[in-house]
Design a protein around this motif. Sequence first.
Motif, mmCIF file in Angstrom:
data_model
loop_
_atom_site.group_PDB
_atom_site.id
_atom_site.type_symbol
_atom_site.label_atom_id
_atom_site.label_comp_id
_atom_site.label_asym_id
_atom_site.label_seq_id
_atom_site.Cartn_x
_atom_site.Cartn_y
_atom_site.Cartn_z
ATOM 1 N N GLN A 46 0.819 -1.202 0.000
ATOM 2 C CA GLN A 46 0.000 0.000 0.000
ATOM 3 C C GLN A 46 0.860 1.261 0.000
ATOM 4 O O GLN A 46 1.895 1.335 0.659
ATOM 5 C CB GLN A 46 -0.934 0.008 1.204
ATOM 6 N N HIS A 47 0.415 2.238 -0.787
ATOM 7 C CA HIS A 47 1.041 3.557 -0.778
ATOM 8 C C HIS A 47 -0.047 4.626 -0.700
ATOM 9 O O HIS A 47 -0.124 5.529 -1.537
ATOM 10 C CB HIS A 47 1.928 3.760 -2.005
ATOM 11 N N GLY A 48 -0.892 4.486 0.328
ATOM 12 C CA GLY A 48 -1.936 5.469 0.543
ATOM 13 C C GLY A 48 -3.013 5.414 -0.519
ATOM 14 O O GLY A 48 -3.059 4.493 -1.350
ATOM 15 N N PRO A 49 -3.901 6.410 -0.535
ATOM 16 C CA PRO A 49 -5.003 6.405 -1.493
ATOM 17 C C PRO A 49 -4.620 6.901 -2.881
ATOM 18 O O PRO A 49 -5.416 6.793 -3.811
ATOM 19 C CB PRO A 49 -6.009 7.370 -0.850
ATOM 20 N N HIS A 50 -3.389 7.424 -3.043
ATOM 21 C CA HIS A 50 -3.054 8.149 -4.268
ATOM 22 C C HIS A 50 -1.949 7.527 -5.105
ATOM 23 O O HIS A 50 -1.733 7.944 -6.243
ATOM 24 C CB HIS A 50 -2.658 9.582 -3.916
ATOM 25 N N LEU A 51 -1.238 6.533 -4.563
ATOM 26 C CA LEU A 51 -0.143 5.909 -5.307
ATOM 27 C C LEU A 51 -0.393 4.411 -5.454
ATOM 28 O O LEU A 51 -1.000 3.787 -4.594
ATOM 29 C CB LEU A 51 1.196 6.139 -4.591
ATOM 30 N N PRO A 52 0.123 3.811 -6.519
ATOM 31 C CA PRO A 52 -0.102 2.379 -6.758
ATOM 32 C C PRO A 52 0.769 1.503 -5.859
ATOM 33 O O PRO A 52 1.741 1.957 -5.246
ATOM 34 C CB PRO A 52 0.289 2.206 -8.225
ATOM 35 N N LEU A 53 0.416 0.234 -5.824
ATOM 36 C CA LEU A 53 1.122 -0.732 -4.988
ATOM 37 C C LEU A 53 2.571 -0.942 -5.433
ATOM 38 O O LEU A 53 3.422 -1.318 -4.628
ATOM 39 C CB LEU A 53 0.389 -2.077 -5.026
ATOM 40 N N GLY A 54 2.864 -0.677 -6.694
ATOM 41 C CA GLY A 54 4.179 -1.004 -7.241
ATOM 42 C C GLY A 54 5.242 0.057 -7.096
ATOM 43 O O GLY A 54 6.338 -0.081 -7.667
ATOM 44 N N VAL A 55 4.984 1.115 -6.337
ATOM 45 C CA VAL A 55 5.911 2.249 -6.249
ATOM 46 C C VAL A 55 7.354 1.815 -5.999
ATOM 47 O O VAL A 55 8.281 2.205 -6.730
ATOM 48 C CB VAL A 55 5.467 3.229 -5.139
ATOM 49 N N HIS A 88 2.599 -3.350 6.570
ATOM 50 C CA HIS A 88 1.548 -2.742 5.748
ATOM 51 C C HIS A 88 0.375 -3.697 5.499
ATOM 52 O O HIS A 88 -0.536 -3.361 4.737
ATOM 53 C CB HIS A 88 2.127 -2.318 4.391
ATOM 54 N N ARG A 89 0.373 -4.873 6.106
ATOM 55 C CA ARG A 89 -0.604 -5.887 5.746
ATOM 56 C C ARG A 89 -2.037 -5.532 6.131
ATOM 57 O O ARG A 89 -2.985 -6.145 5.632
ATOM 58 C CB ARG A 89 -0.227 -7.232 6.400
ATOM 59 N N ALA A 90 -2.252 -4.534 6.967
ATOM 60 C CA ALA A 90 -3.623 -4.114 7.273
ATOM 61 C C ALA A 90 -4.296 -3.483 6.061
ATOM 62 O O ALA A 90 -5.521 -3.323 6.047
ATOM 63 C CB ALA A 90 -3.627 -3.134 8.447
ATOM 64 N N PHE A 91 -3.506 -3.146 5.045
ATOM 65 C CA PHE A 91 -4.023 -2.473 3.857
ATOM 66 C C PHE A 91 -4.042 -3.457 2.690
ATOM 67 O O PHE A 91 -3.035 -4.121 2.401
ATOM 68 C CB PHE A 91 -3.147 -1.262 3.509
ATOM 69 N N ALA A 92 -5.175 -3.532 2.002
ATOM 70 C CA ALA A 92 -5.370 -4.508 0.932
ATOM 71 C C ALA A 92 -4.332 -4.338 -0.172
ATOM 72 O O ALA A 92 -3.944 -3.220 -0.522
ATOM 73 C CB ALA A 92 -6.770 -4.359 0.347
ATOM 74 N N GLY A 93 -3.921 -5.469 -0.721
ATOM 75 C CA GLY A 93 -2.978 -5.473 -1.844
ATOM 76 C C GLY A 93 -1.534 -5.636 -1.445
ATOM 77 O O GLY A 93 -0.694 -5.932 -2.296
ATOM 78 N N GLU A 222 -0.762 1.269 10.231
ATOM 79 C CA GLU A 222 -2.085 1.823 10.544
ATOM 80 C C GLU A 222 -2.137 2.405 11.951
ATOM 81 O O GLU A 222 -3.018 3.218 12.258
ATOM 82 C CB GLU A 222 -3.172 0.760 10.350
ATOM 83 N N THR A 223 -1.180 2.014 12.805
ATOM 84 C CA THR A 223 -1.149 2.585 14.158
ATOM 85 C C THR A 223 -0.490 3.952 14.178
ATOM 86 O O THR A 223 -0.617 4.681 15.161
ATOM 87 C CB THR A 223 -0.411 1.650 15.137
ATOM 88 N N ILE A 224 0.220 4.285 13.116
ATOM 89 C CA ILE A 224 0.856 5.605 13.019
ATOM 90 C C ILE A 224 -0.084 6.598 12.347
ATOM 91 O O ILE A 224 -0.246 7.731 12.817
ATOM 92 C CB ILE A 224 2.182 5.512 12.242
ATOM 93 N N ARG A 225 -0.726 6.161 11.265
ATOM 94 C CA ARG A 225 -1.683 7.030 10.555
ATOM 95 C C ARG A 225 -2.689 6.143 9.841
ATOM 96 O O ARG A 225 -2.302 5.159 9.198
ATOM 97 C CB ARG A 225 -0.943 7.942 9.570
ATOM 98 N N GLU A 226 -3.960 6.491 9.932
ATOM 99 C CA GLU A 226 -5.009 5.590 9.477
ATOM 100 C C GLU A 226 -4.989 5.337 7.977
ATOM 101 O O GLU A 226 -5.483 4.316 7.510
ATOM 102 C CB GLU A 226 -6.395 6.123 9.898
ATOM 103 N N ASN A 227 -4.410 6.254 7.188
ATOM 104 C CA ASN A 227 -4.357 6.058 5.743
ATOM 105 C C ASN A 227 -3.046 5.438 5.278
ATOM 106 O O ASN A 227 -2.833 5.258 4.077
ATOM 107 C CB ASN A 227 -4.621 7.371 4.991
ATOM 108 N N GLY A 228 -2.145 5.103 6.201
ATOM 109 C CA GLY A 228 -0.898 4.449 5.850
ATOM 110 C C GLY A 228 0.160 5.358 5.269
ATOM 111 O O GLY A 228 1.207 4.887 4.821
ATOM 112 N N VAL A 229 -0.081 6.659 5.274
ATOM 113 C CA VAL A 229 0.859 7.627 4.701
ATOM 114 C C VAL A 229 1.701 8.231 5.812
ATOM 115 O O VAL A 229 1.177 8.660 6.840
ATOM 116 C CB VAL A 229 0.101 8.742 3.946
ATOM 117 N N ILE A 230 3.010 8.273 5.603
ATOM 118 C CA ILE A 230 3.912 8.954 6.519
ATOM 119 C C ILE A 230 4.530 10.127 5.768
ATOM 120 O O ILE A 230 5.131 9.943 4.713
ATOM 121 C CB ILE A 230 5.031 8.021 7.031
#
Length: 269
Positions: A46-55, A88-93, A222-230
């Motif tokens: 996962q790379h948040g809502p705006h970037l693809p999984l393959g970054v 990152h496993r809490a986030f799909a993909g 997900e414990t740092i930020r709910e959207n997985g973005v730092i």
Amino acid sequence: MSSSNDKTSTKGAAGFAFMTSPDAKMLSESGPKRPVAILPVGAVEQHGPHLPLGVDIWLAHAVALAAAEGEETMRVCEPLAYGSSHHHRAFAGTMSLSPDTLIAVLVDLCTCLSEDGFLPVILNGHGGNRAAMQVAITKLGQRGITSAGLTYFDLIVDVANEVLPDAAGGTGHACALETSLMMHVIPASVRESLIPEGTTPPSWPDPHLFAGAAVTVWRPFETIRENGVIGTPSQASRQAGETLFAAAVVRSRATILKIQSDYGQRSLP
């Protein structure tokens, strides 16, 4: 620039797998120093809502190919897409190897390269792979195999400080740095309308990319930020991405050439 998941991008002088076996043997036996085989390693996560999984793997592969361009004694192996990403496993993909599995795979691949006369250099694009890469290089050393590894974004800290508004607190994961790089390398992959506002909530140890915290703690993202973005991806720009990518390429090439110069002997002293 072709995206690094385009198979034709590995063709030509820089592509290891584009060689035939006799080609590889001939190259491995030529010249006073061993040729370098660059192994790009990243992650699919996962790379948040705006970037693809393959970054991570796409950027590492792109940097490796550009760094090897025009270098007669460098070849870029097919990329190892999957890394250590369980945080990152809490986030799909997100697809993750255990650290032990990643270490074993790196050791096996680099052993093959070394046995065939190449100097293995791991070019990493995922922060979560750093520890496994270091252990793999240590294990290889115990076998008498010389190898090396680098994480490309560790080479451009000063450039990030120059071109990003807040490199210290704005970079981390799916951040201003990675978003800027993707805007330059694969712009169609960035969902610009979904780039989140805001930045990382206060957290200890400091989770940002260049924090250099003295304390190591394993934390699910997900414990740092709910959207997985730092970090602060809203600070990203195409111009910054172009500058950061160019610096990553130049410095990765210079670093790999230095590794080859110092450690490319055909036999141990």
